[in-house]
Scaffold this motif. Structure first.
Motif, PDB file in Angstrom:
ATOM      1  N   PRO A 156     -34.399 133.037  18.692  1.00  0.00           N
ATOM      2  CA  PRO A 156     -34.449 134.287  18.478  1.00  0.00           C
ATOM      3  C   PRO A 156     -35.933 134.842  18.695  1.00  0.00           C
ATOM      4  O   PRO A 156     -36.850 134.076  18.799  1.00  0.00           O
ATOM      5  N   LEU A 157     -35.916 136.269  18.653  1.00  0.00           N
ATOM      6  CA  LEU A 157     -37.220 136.975  18.761  1.00  0.00           C
ATOM      7  C   LEU A 157     -37.935 137.053  17.631  1.00  0.00           C
ATOM      8  O   LEU A 157     -37.390 137.252  16.373  1.00  0.00           O
ATOM      9  N   ALA A 158     -39.305 136.662  17.764  1.00  0.00           N
ATOM     10  CA  ALA A 158     -39.833 136.803  16.544  1.00  0.00           C
ATOM     11  C   ALA A 158     -40.411 138.134  15.942  1.00  0.00           C
ATOM     12  O   ALA A 158     -40.626 138.257  14.760  1.00  0.00           O
ATOM     13  N   THR A 159     -40.654 139.052  16.824  1.00  0.00           N
ATOM     14  CA  THR A 159     -41.066 140.315  16.494  1.00  0.00           C
ATOM     15  C   THR A 159     -39.990 141.099  17.074  1.00  0.00           C
ATOM     16  O   THR A 159     -39.354 140.975  18.081  1.00  0.00           O
ATOM     17  N   ALA A 160     -40.238 142.697  16.709  1.00  0.00           N
ATOM     18  CA  ALA A 160     -39.109 143.657  17.346  1.00  0.00           C
ATOM     19  C   ALA A 160     -40.003 144.326  18.587  1.00  0.00           C
ATOM     20  O   ALA A 160     -39.491 145.347  19.003  1.00  0.00           O
ATOM     21  N   GLN A 161     -41.216 143.946  18.803  1.00  0.00           N
ATOM     22  CA  GLN A 161     -41.936 144.583  19.781  1.00  0.00           C
ATOM     23  C   GLN A 161     -42.798 143.618  20.474  1.00  0.00           C
ATOM     24  O   GLN A 161     -42.766 142.640  20.184  1.00  0.00           O
ATOM     25  N   VAL A 181     -39.851 140.976  23.975  1.00  0.00           N
ATOM     26  CA  VAL A 181     -38.895 142.061  23.605  1.00  0.00           C
ATOM     27  C   VAL A 181     -38.603 142.812  24.863  1.00  0.00           C
ATOM     28  O   VAL A 181     -37.563 142.996  25.148  1.00  0.00           O
ATOM     29  N   MET A 182     -39.727 143.348  25.563  1.00  0.00           N
ATOM     30  CA  MET A 182     -39.666 144.117  26.663  1.00  0.00           C
ATOM     31  C   MET A 182     -39.053 143.546  27.921  1.00  0.00           C
ATOM     32  O   MET A 182     -38.280 143.949  28.631  1.00  0.00           O
ATOM     33  N   ALA A 183     -39.097 142.276  27.970  1.00  0.00           N
ATOM     34  CA  ALA A 183     -38.641 141.396  29.306  1.00  0.00           C
ATOM     35  C   ALA A 183     -37.167 141.351  28.946  1.00  0.00           C
ATOM     36  O   ALA A 183     -36.547 141.111  30.169  1.00  0.00           O
ATOM     37  N   GLY A 184     -36.537 141.389  27.859  1.00  0.00           N
ATOM     38  CA  GLY A 184     -35.239 141.122  27.676  1.00  0.00           C
ATOM     39  C   GLY A 184     -34.747 139.627  27.785  1.00  0.00           C
ATOM     40  O   GLY A 184     -35.440 138.716  28.174  1.00  0.00           O
ATOM     41  N   ARG A 185     -33.395 139.509  27.634  1.00  0.00           N
ATOM     42  CA  ARG A 185     -32.692 137.995  27.571  1.00  0.00           C
ATOM     43  C   ARG A 185     -32.191 137.847  28.951  1.00  0.00           C
ATOM     44  O   ARG A 185     -31.502 138.474  29.523  1.00  0.00           O
ATOM     45  N   GLY A 236     -40.690 132.215  13.112  1.00  0.00           N
ATOM     46  CA  GLY A 236     -39.277 132.823  13.047  1.00  0.00           C
ATOM     47  C   GLY A 236     -38.604 133.051  14.630  1.00  0.00           C
ATOM     48  O   GLY A 236     -37.524 133.802  14.521  1.00  0.00           O
ATOM     49  N   GLY A 237     -39.277 132.586  15.511  1.00  0.00           N
ATOM     50  CA  GLY A 237     -38.734 132.816  17.127  1.00  0.00           C
ATOM     51  C   GLY A 237     -39.779 132.784  18.026  1.00  0.00           C
ATOM     52  O   GLY A 237     -40.858 132.157  17.780  1.00  0.00           O
TER      53      GLY A 237
END
Length: 283
Positions: free
Chosen positions: A194-199, A203-207, A256-257
């Motif tokens: 999971p991502l640890a933050t929302a930014q 996050v920008m790179a995407g999954r 958290g991620g």
């Protein structure tokens, strides 16, 4: 009807091949432009104009889609490090000094991108407090004592491991395998954690897609197979995956991620683990 279809099939195959090549070329450009400091601007393919009212996507925003090409960036970095070692040996330098210069060359070529993430990751782990404080420590531009120790440890282990291999052919194959596999496992971490933050950059790179993960791992194995014999390539891939899983588990529990710094730590730990493994297999 059949004659018309047969007449069009070669053209359709040609279009499909062109799209395939263009897609891989674009992914390779993105991987090299992000993971290295090479001047690859000339490789940039033409992109369509953005839709009016929208912002054009940055290379970082497309990075997750180019995950299958990550091992190719590792191949370039590994070969550069091998070339630095070969030149140092030809100049009459000792194996230890040549190994240090090879490690320095790979760090310089990548702009110490992964080393920076590894140091921030260590600082975050060393920070006492809750998840928010640990993430803040990772974002701090100043390096802490844990980060310094982590960099010394990683650089020292990589240098000594390469020096143990001694001959240029072993060093080059080990560098290629380590840098290829340490980047081949990054899409797996990006897909599963999971991502640890929302930014942020992660996050920008995407999954990456599931296909991108499989292609990255498969391509990493194939390149490593040509560098070392097959059993060693398989073992090295397993070692890299285990190293990535361990760092990922720590990151999930502590932060958290994953973040961009966590991915840098995964690359460094996997690289070190593969080098240590190859020293035991090739010597």
């Amino acid at each position: 009807m059949s004659t018309s279809t047969e007449g069009k099939s070669p053209a359709r195959r040609g279009i499909g091949l062109a799209r395939f090549i263009t897609s891989w070329w674009w992914d390779l450009f993105l991987a090299l432009s992000f993971f290295t400091r090479l001047p690859v601007g000339f490789m940039a393919p033409k992109t369509p104009e953005p839709v009016p009212g929208t912002e054009p996507a940055t290379p970082q925003a497309r990075l997750g889609q180019a995950s299958r090409a990550f091992p190719l960036a590792g191949l370039v970095v590994g070969l550069a490090g091998g070339l630095a070692y070969w030149i140092a040996v030809k100049l009459g330098l000792s194996g230890l000094l040549a190994a240090f210069l090879a490690v320095a060359a790979t760090a310089a070529l990548t702009g110490a991108l992964h080393e920076d993430g590894w140091a921030d990751f260590a600082d975050g782990l060393g920070c006492r407090g809750d998840r928010i404080r640990k993430l803040s420590a990772m974002k701090d531009s100043h390096i802490g004592s844990f980060g310094v120790l982590a960099l010394i440890f990683a650089t020292g282990v990589k240098t000594v491991a390469l020096a143990q291999l001694y001959t240029p052919d072993r060093v080059v194959t080990a560098l290629v395998a380590a840098h290829v596999l340490s980047r081949a496992v990054l899409p797996l971490a990006m897909r599963s954690l999971p991502l640890a933050t929302a930014q942020g950059l992660a996050v920008m790179a995407g999954r990456p897609s599931a296909q991108g993960v499989y292609v990255s791992l498969g391509l990493g194995l194939v390149i490593t197979f040509f560098a070392v014999y097959l059993p060693a390539a398989i073992v090295a891939l397993v070692v890299a995956i285990v190293a990535a899983a361990l760092v990922g588990a720590i990151a999930k529990r502590q932060f958290g991620g994953y973040t961009g710094d966590v991915l840098g730590a995964i690359e460094q730990v996997a690289e070190v683990a593969v080098l240590i493994n190859l020293v035991s297999l090739l010597t």
